[in-house]
Design an enzyme around this catalytic site. Structure first.
Site, PDB file in Angstrom:
ATOM      1  CE1 TYR A 222       1.980   4.791   2.614  1.00  0.00           C
ATOM      2  CE2 TYR A 222       1.680   3.898   0.419  1.00  0.00           C
ATOM      3  CZ  TYR A 222       2.237   3.804   1.684  1.00  0.00           C
ATOM      4  OH  TYR A 222       3.046   2.761   2.010  1.00  0.00           O
ATOM      5  CG  ASP A 307       4.715  11.076   4.188  1.00  0.00           C
ATOM      6  OD1 ASP A 307       4.149   9.997   3.991  1.00  0.00           O
ATOM      7  OD2 ASP A 307       5.920  11.272   3.891  1.00  0.00           O
ATOM      8  CB  ILE A 309       8.399  10.294   1.855  1.00  0.00           C
ATOM      9  CG1 ILE A 309       9.512   9.266   1.800  1.00  0.00           C
ATOM     10  CG2 ILE A 309       7.238   9.943   0.938  1.00  0.00           C
ATOM     11  CD1 ILE A 309       9.063   7.877   2.237  1.00  0.00           C
ATOM     12  CE  LYS A 345       7.831   5.772  -1.510  1.00  0.00           C
ATOM     13  NZ  LYS A 345       7.309   4.507  -2.037  1.00  0.00           N
TER      14      LYS A 345
END
Lengths: 508, 488
Positions: A222, A307, A309, A345
């Site tokens: 990302y 992560d 998410i 998200k």
């Protein structure tokens, strides 16, 4: 002429070895001094002003020279910090350039049908109708509502613990357990709430590493991590390259190599940063890989930041396994594991700024809690979200429908790309697909990839994220987010890409 | 688990393991005392009353009334639900345009509309706490410094230094001229920095002042502007208490000084920190604002604001509320009136027992002078007195040393975070303490007098009070290490 004769003497040995080495050294030293003086007094060149008419490629600097900070002439007088200097210069990454372009000329089916279609921001608009229906049915009372039934503003206006209300931590722990289908529920006392996942990542970076230390990060990753983990912390991100031959899954051997190389350079590696489900590819880390990672981290005595998410944005049939699951069920040292989560998200509320640090390390929790004073969630928002998260029936219904809709859009979009001869990497989660457009780039390399990106942005008028912005080692891959589209937008997008692909095929 | 302890000791960063958070200082003892034994009128009438938190609760009812009458502003009610989608999804770090417009409008209102603010220069942050840290990151590199007139808000030591690596250098101010910031003191501090090879990047002032509650007059503000222009350093003005000024002298913002014709200033050096936490009483909303006249700083701060954006739901609520000009005017006036009344009641009550406070025209606190109650004019005595106040008088007040005050005996006492009844209880406790302390002093004095008279056959008109006054008038000692600084 006057210089040559004595030098000649030196060269011929009459001046002696000492003179022969001394004079050139002295000359070299004075040259450096001269250059240094002139470099600091010379004003920095002005940055090229972003122009909408010229191609975006012009905005991508390759040189390392720092651009000036503000308007012409003021640089010499007013100094900001060198940190600010680096941050204030125009965004170089195509990731950010693309986002800015869409803001200037956003597509709208009715009002601006020739605008740029946003496929570069991973946001999910597919299930707003469910939330919009839930809100008036459930948030009928004012935000002043408290559990006791008394209307009081002190509940939301007064100072609150900076790491979040206890009741929200409980609700969040339950929600995460529900989303990740945990057998062992998350513990609210290990939850630290932050104003979005962005500060959560930065806070962990500040807690786990000093300036100059590094994290290993599998690529592609990302683009925002470059900002979140490095900007203000001074921490380095070392890419661990994953390849299409491995379906972009992490290879422990390559991880070992990257670690070893860092050590040779004298860089202290403090941890590994993974995203699972991965962004931008959308694949999942298997149980075996997670265990191998934990073994590796244990052996090197480093941390793991996971992560997660996108954990609630699954659509495939594969099972998502959280790092928490492994740590709880297998015999690993928990103190090195830290999980990032957030509601941007999975619940599509990025504007509300709700992020989570979940850690097993008491010291990290203590430090992170203190650092949340700079990034706390607004109290009225905390109260509102709490009631939504506690409605487990609604959450389950939401997650199930969300999964179906993402799957549907994914299939539509990937099939559409398939018709153009563009294949996507295997994925089962996330709000995007990882498309291989290497067949469309003229010169196989980053330059060719960026040329294609530019065509897609300015001719096809779609904003996608090129792999180079994600540090992908193989050129030609693009991340396309499809969950901000409606099903009827997909053919429009495919048509626009077709225009570009046909132009390329025609010219080649 | 089967792992050795050494395996379990993963190294954490210096930030995580160090004392930069400042919480080990004795300053927090008071907070701990309150947390473990909080006052409640019925459930715990002998508990500790919180007077160490500068929170404005006097006008909550007005806010409450507005929110109840405008349910659509919260977007999460039936009336506002149709906007939910757009608000919940909006994550642009520029912030909602209506939010910035409303905040700019409000900031102008608070300054009597004598100046206007440009919404495009407004950058969000995680409360004023986040705003200060963000500016420190933007303006200074590690090792560089800000000048800070003393006394100053203790948390600056943490907020401005912890993650940024920036230093804070005190500028001496003294009680004999009401802690005025003088040109001489500024020059002195600047020179000291130069000699120590520390690069000064800026000057940070809080106006209205925390902890003094005073406002800076026009001359002082102009002299500050001249000073920073000459040295080419930044000026950060924390104006977070702007609307808490309830009497003359009134508040003059740095923004007004910039508009004055005879003031020559490079605007790019000027930055304002603001927040709704004190003026509106919304600390829980986490609305911090950086307003900078410097484009590069706005640009950089805006990008950095990603680490502390204000929730869009809150932005929407604030935008509605602060655009309601009729409400805003009424609120500012009424809030000031209530603060004035509360301040008067409190200070008059204190004066009845001979306890004075620094004359102030704003803020949510008073700067109380308790040097008469010190056993000796030292900071140790101040801490001893403070412990008595916390544990025996049962009030959490803040000792002046934690604010880097150069003279012992001053205490910041907050009065706006409680209802009338609690304030009466607090006043009563202070009155009792002062009375008891006076009586004890008289008894001690009589004893001493007898001793002296009997041993030396001298009659001294020894007055404990005047001895201390004499000492206080002597050249002030160099600013000692405050407990907070010692801890870091």
């Amino acid at each position: 002429m006057r210089l040559i004769v004595p030098l000649q003497g030196v060269v011929q040995g009459r001046g002696g070895l000492i003179l022969g080495s001394l004079i050139p050294c002295a000359l070299f030293y004075f040259l450096q001094l001269y250059l240094k003086r002139h470099r600091t007094s010379k004003p920095d060149p002005d940055p090229p002003s972003p122009s909408t008419s010229s191609s975006n490629l012009a905005e991508l600097h390759r040189s390392s020279s720092r651009s000036s900070l503000s308007g012409r002439g003021s640089m010499g007088r007013v100094r900001v910090s060198s940190r600010a200097g680096l941050i204030a210069r125009p965004n170089e990454s195509p990731y950010y350039i693309g986002l800015d372009r869409v803001l200037e000329d956003p597509y709208d089916g009715v009002d601006n049908p020739n605008g740029i279609i946003q496929l570069g921001l991973s946001e999910n608009r597919l299930c707003f109708d469910l939330i919009e229906k839930w809100v008036p049915d459930n948030w009928t009372e004012s935000i002043l509502r408290t559990d006791g039934g008394d209307l009081s503003i002190t509940g939301i206006a007064a100072y609150q613990p900076s790491d979040g209300l206890t009741e929200l931590k409980v609700a969040m722990a339950n929600f995460m357990s529900q989303v990740m289908r945990r057998s062992v529920p998350f513990d609210p006392s290990q939850v630290v709430l932050t104003a979005g996942a962005t500060p959560a990542v930065e806070i962990l970076s500040f807690c786990l590493a000093d300036h100059g230390n590094a994290f290993l990060v599998p690529t592609p990753y990302y683009p925002g991590f470059d900002r979140d983990m490095r900007w203000r912390t001074g921490v380095e991100l070392i890419p661990v390259h994953c390849r299409s031959t491995d379906d972009f899954t992490l290879n422990i051997t390559i991880l070992e190599q990257a670690y070893g190389q860092a050590r040779k350079r004298g860089v202290k590696v403090q941890g590994i940063l993974i995203s699972n489900p991965s962004n931008p590819v959308g694949n999942l880390l298997s149980r075996e890989t997670l265990c191998s990672l934990l073994d590796f981290a244990q052996e090197k005595n480093i941390h793991i930041i996971s992560d997660e998410i996108f954990a609630g944005s699954m659509y495939g049939s594969e099972e998502f396994v959280s790092m928490a699951e492994i740590v709880d069920t297998e015999d690993f040292d928990k103190n090195r594991v830290h999980i990032i989560y957030g509601l941007s998200k999975d619940l599509s509320i990025p504007g509300f700024r709700i992020g989570v640090i979940y850690s097993y390390n008491e010291s990290v929790l203590a430090a992170a809690k203190r650092l949340t004073r700079f990034s706390s969630i607004s109290a009225p928002t905390q109260r509102l979200i709490m009631s939504m998260l506690l409605d487990t029936r609604f959450i389950q219904e939401y997650l199930d429908i969300n999964k179906k809709r993402i799957q549907h859009m994914h299939d539509l979009f990937v099939d559409g790309l398939q018709q153009l001869g563009i294949k996507c990497a295997k994925s089962s989660a996330g709000l995007y697909c990882w498309a291989d457009m290497s067949g469309l780039i003229r010169s196989y390399g980053e330059k060719g990839e960026l040329e294609l990106w530019d065509k897609l942005l300015n001719i096809a008028k779609i904003n996608v994220t090129p792999g180079s912005a994600c540090h992908c080692i193989e050129p030609g891959w693009f991340r396309c987010c499809f969950t901000s589209l409606m099903p009827e937008d997909v053919p429009v997008v495919i048509d626009r890409i077709r225009k570009v692909t046909e132009t390329i095929k025609f010219s080649s | 688990m089967g792992f050795t302890l050494s395996n379990q000791q993963q190294q954490l960063s210096k930030i995580a393991t160090g004392n930069g958070h400042g919480e080990n200082s004795p300053y927090f003892e008071g907070w701990k005392a309150f947390d473990s034994n909080p006052y409640h009128p019925t459930k715990n009438p002998h508990g500790v009353i919180q007077m160490g938190l500068a929170e404005n609760q006097l006008s909550f009812d007005l806010i409450q009334e507005w929110v109840l009458n405008h349910p659509e502003a919260s977007i999460c009610t039936a009336e506002g639900a149709k906007e939910f989608k757009d608000i919940a999804n909006f994550q642009d770090y520029h912030g909602l345009p209506e939010f910035r417009n409303a905040v700019a409008n409000f900031m102008g209102n608070v300054r009597g509309n004598r100046v206007t603010f440009d919404p495009d220069r407004i950058v969000m942050s995680g409360g004023a706490t986040g705003a200060h840290e963000m500016l420190a990151f933007c303006l200074a590199d590690p090792g560089e410094a800000f000048l800070m007139p003393v006394p100053y808000y203790p948390a600056f030591d943490r907020d401005l230094r912890w993650r940024t690596g920036v230093q804070l250098l005190p500028v001496a101010c003294e009680s004999f001229n009401n802690f005025k910031i003088t040109r001489a003191a500024l020059e002195d501090a600047y020179e000291k920095a130069q000699k120590a090879n520390i690069r000064v990047k800026g000057l940070l002032i809080t106006n209205p002042s925390n902890p003094l509650g005073t406002v800076l007059d026009r001359e002082t503000l102009k002299s500050l502007v001249t000073f920073i222009n000459e040295k080419n350093i930044h000026l950060v003005c924390d104006e977070i208490y702007a609307a808490t000024v309830f009497t003359q002298p009134s508040f003059i913002s740095i923004a007004e000084i910039l508009e004055e014709e005879e003031v020559e200033c490079n605007r790019e050096l000027i930055h304002i920190v603001y927040s709704l936490s004190k003026d509106m009483g919304f600390p829980g909303f986490r609305v911090g604002i950086v307003y900078s006249y410097n484009d590069a700083v706005v640009n950089c701060a805006r990008k950095m604001s990603s680490f502390g954006l204000v929730s869009t739901q809150t932005q929407r609520l604030i935008a509605s509320m602060l655009s309601d000009n009729e409400f805003v005017d009424r609120f500012i006036a009424e809030s000031a009136r209530r603060l004035k009344a509360r301040h008067a009641k409190f200070t008059v009550g204190l004066e009845e027992e001979g306890t004075t406070c620094l004359k102030s025209s704003g803020g949510l606190f008073v700067w109380m002078d308790l040097h008469k109650h010190l056993k000796e004019p030292t900071f140790e005595a101040e801490m001893a007195l403070w412990r008595i106040i916390i544990h025996e008088v049962k009030l959490n007040v803040s000792p002046g040393s934690s604010f880097h005050c150069p003279e012992p005996g001053w205490f910041r006492v907050c009065f706006a975070n409680m209802d009338d009844q609690t304030m009466e209880v607090a006043l009563e406790r202070i009155r009792n303490f002062v009375l008891q302390d006076k009586e004890a002093a008289v008894v001690a004095m009589k004893k001493k007098k007898r001793c002296w008279q009997s041993s030396k056959n001298l009659s001294l008109s020894f007055n404990r009070r005047s001895r201390f006054d004499e000492v206080m008038m002597s050249p002030h000692s160099p600013i000692p290490q405050s407990p907070l600084v010692r801890a870091t």
